[in-house]
Design a protein around this motif. Structure first.
Motif, PDB file in Angstrom:
ATOM      1  N   GLN A   1       1.055  -1.283   0.120  1.00 39.62           N
ATOM      2  CA  GLN A   1       0.092   0.229   0.127  1.00 39.62           C
ATOM      3  C   GLN A   1       0.865   1.250   0.154  1.00 39.62           C
ATOM      4  OE1 GLN A   1      -3.414   0.237  -0.006  1.00 39.62           O
ATOM      5  NE2 GLN A   1      -3.167  -1.891  -0.841  1.00 39.62           N
ATOM      6  N   ALA A   2       1.826   1.402   0.774  1.00 35.18           N
ATOM      7  CA  ALA A   2       2.678   2.462   0.956  1.00 35.18           C
ATOM      8  C   ALA A   2       3.501   2.653  -0.379  1.00 35.18           C
ATOM      9  CB  ALA A   2       3.954   2.310   1.875  1.00 35.18           C
ATOM     10  N   ASP A   3       3.945   1.676  -1.251  1.00 27.44           N
ATOM     11  CA  ASP A   3       4.348   1.678  -2.253  1.00 27.44           C
ATOM     12  C   ASP A   3       3.326   2.383  -3.617  1.00 27.44           C
ATOM     13  OD1 ASP A   3       7.024   1.000  -1.737  1.00 27.44           O
ATOM     14  OD2 ASP A   3       6.685  -0.956  -2.523  1.00 27.44           O
ATOM     15  N   GLY A   4       2.354   1.714  -3.605  1.00 32.86           N
ATOM     16  CA  GLY A   4       1.107   2.325  -4.401  1.00 32.86           C
ATOM     17  C   GLY A   4       0.588   3.529  -4.299  1.00 32.86           C
ATOM     18  N   GLY A   5       0.485   3.872  -2.677  1.00 34.98           N
ATOM     19  CA  GLY A   5       0.067   5.201  -2.502  1.00 34.98           C
ATOM     20  C   GLY A   5       1.145   6.500  -2.932  1.00 34.98           C
ATOM     21  N   ARG A   6       2.605   5.861  -2.902  1.00 35.33           N
ATOM     22  CA  ARG A   6       3.559   7.004  -3.096  1.00 35.33           C
ATOM     23  C   ARG A   6       3.495   7.158  -4.780  1.00 35.33           C
ATOM     24  NH1 ARG A   6       9.387   4.902  -2.401  1.00 35.33           N
ATOM     25  NH2 ARG A   6       8.593   3.376  -3.840  1.00 35.33           N
ATOM     26  N   TYR A   7       3.219   6.130  -5.516  1.00 36.55           N
ATOM     27  CA  TYR A   7       3.255   6.416  -6.945  1.00 36.55           C
ATOM     28  C   TYR A   7       1.769   7.235  -7.455  1.00 36.55           C
ATOM     29  CZ  TYR A   7       7.158   3.307  -7.695  1.00 36.55           C
ATOM     30  OH  TYR A   7       8.494   3.179  -7.799  1.00 36.55           O
ATOM     31  N   ALA A   8       0.547   6.861  -6.601  1.00 37.75           N
ATOM     32  CA  ALA A   8      -0.551   7.583  -6.709  1.00 37.75           C
ATOM     33  C   ALA A   8      -0.828   8.844  -6.259  1.00 37.75           C
ATOM     34  CB  ALA A   8      -1.750   6.550  -6.490  1.00 37.75           C
TER      35      ALA A   8
END
Length: 473
Positions: free
Chosen positions: A223-230
């Motif tokens: 979730q952290a990786d996805g939230g950082r990109y999004a």
């Protein structure tokens, strides 16, 4: 702070057997040896006999001082001294009474051959002494034989009584030693059982901690990786990712507190106890994993039955660990299939994916696969892991159930090739954060028998193109 006072030790615990024997030897020397020396000098024996008899009177009490530590050597010295003064012309002295003490000691504390030899030597000494008096009495043959026979009977009776008392004492000593040996052995076994129980409990706690922490952290990282990109393109998706991270962290923290609370308290009622997850929670687990962006299909085959205690938790933890490894190693756009198959003899749990996880030979320190194998082995089952033909990775656990009968429907992975899952269309990638696609409902996982059973699919993927949303698990 002063050290706690130790309980007093009885005087019998501070006195050793050697000290008791030394005191006994001193008393024997004082009350037997010295009177025997005076008797040997005053009886009018020949000079050689008186000298040897006086020396034997001193040697025999001293030898008694080693009657328990060295029973064989002590009895040999006593017997040899008695024989020496008899051959030297002093047939009898007061110190000869210590022969019975030597016979008793070697019978109680000596080996089998020594006690038999001591008994035979004592009876032979009675015969020799009786014959000596018969030959030196100066009476007619018949009266001398009667006297010799009476002396032989009397001395032999004393020897046998002494030997019988010693055998009773020997039986008691053997019983005490047997009980002491048994107590020592039971203590060792108790310590070993405690160590085994401690190691088993440590391994169980380690498995639970690993399953909770590894799964939660994998979700948080995804979730952290996805939230950082999004974050730049879709702030709402980033907010949902942060919400999922918060909920997952709180749930993991609550599980950790429960485990630590049980460890710190002797009373299980002190902790906040909740039911452990089992096989009925696999759909909730799959939904939780879908919220991280990994498409998971749950397929159930066969008629569900009640599982033994602990088996449901094992099924849940194996599926959780396998899906966690897929999150970490399968890569973007991967799909997973969770198959729960009920057979007449047990339960088959199979987790397949079509990602690139086959290139990863370990999940870090290897605790995940080890934990899955330990959980399966505790239920008498088998676990097979490895790459699938055509790509991807497979985890297959076969768990037998009590009272299971009939032919094995599920193929043994050790003898049968792995069955590849039908390929799925690739997921569209609108941006750096891949959007999941719904698994095709028309291509169910083939059953072990070769035909496609009618599966019961878990909750479908949501139509929201953004996979980031708050978890309800």
């Amino acid at each position: 702070m002063s050290a706690p006072a130790q309980p007093p030790v009885a005087w019998t615990g501070r006195v050793t057997p050697n000290a008791v024997d030394a005191v006994f030897a001193g008393v024997a020397l004082l009350f037997v040896g010295l009177p025997s020396l005076a008797f040997a000098v005053s009886m009018g024996y020949p000079a050689t006999g008186a000298a040897v008899g006086g020396l034997a009177s001193l040697v025999m009490p001293v030898a008694i001082g080693w009657r328990r530590s060295h029973p064989v050597h002590s009895s040999v010295v006593v017997y040899a001294a008695a024989l020496a003064h008899l051959l030297a012309g002093a047939p009898l002295i007061f110190a000869d009474s210590l022969i019975f003490v030597a016979l008793y000691s070697v019978t109680v504390y000596g080996p089998m051959w020594a006690r038999r030899t001591a008994l035979g030597s004592a009876l032979l000494g009675c015969l020799v002494l009786s014959g000596y008096y018969a030959a030196t009495s100066g009476q007619a043959p018949m009266p001398s034989l009667v006297v010799a026979g009476a002396a032989m009977a009397f001395l032999s009776a004393l020897v046998m009584i002494t030997w019988a008392i010693a055998m009773v004492r020997k039986a008691r000593v053997d019983q005490v030693e047997s009980l002491a040996d048994r107590a020592a052995r039971l203590e060792v076994e108790r310590d070993q059982q405690a160590k085994i129980a401690t190691a088993a409990e440590r391994a169980r706690i380690a498995r639970e901690m690993h399953d909770i922490v590894a799964h939660s952290l994998s979700v948080v990282i995804a979730q952290a990786d996805g939230g950082r990109y999004a974050a730049s393109a879709d702030p709402v998706a980033a907010t949902r990712a942060l919400t999922t991270i918060s909920e997952t962290g709180r749930a993991a923290l609550a599980d950790m507190r429960r485990i630590l609370g049980v460890l710190r308290s002797d009373d299980p009622r002190d902790g906040d106890l909740i039911p452990q997850p089992d096989d009925s929670d696999l759909d909730t687990l799959a939904e939780h994993v879908r919220n991280t962006g990994l498409q998971v299909s749950v397929v159930r085959v066969g008629e569900a039955r009640a599982l033994p205690p602990g088996a449901g938790l094992t099924v849940y933890r194996i599926a959780q660990e396998a899906l966690t490894n897929i999150l970490k190693h399968a890569g973007p756009g991967a799909h997973a299939t969770l198959l729960v198959q009920w057979t007449p003899i047990g339960l088959v749990l199979q987790i397949d994916d079509d990602g690139r996880g086959a290139a990863a030979t370990t999940d870090g320190a290897g605790h995940g696969l080890l934990g899955m194998r330990e959980r399966t082995a505790m239920l008498g089952g088998t676990l097979a892991t490895g790459p699938r033909p055509g790509g991807g990775y497979r985890v297959r656990a076969e768990i037998p159930l009590p009272g299971g009968r009939g032919p094995r429907l599920a193929p043994n992975p050790a003898t049968a090739p792995l069955t590849p899952v039908a390929p799925r269309p690739p997921a569209p990638e609108p941006g750096p954060w891949p959007a999941p696609t719904s698994p095709p409902a028309s291509a169910p996982h083939p059953g072990p028998g070769g035909t496609a059973p009618t599966p019961r699919i878990g909750p479908p993927a949501r139509s929201d193109p953004n996979p980031l949303k708050g978890s309800t698990a």
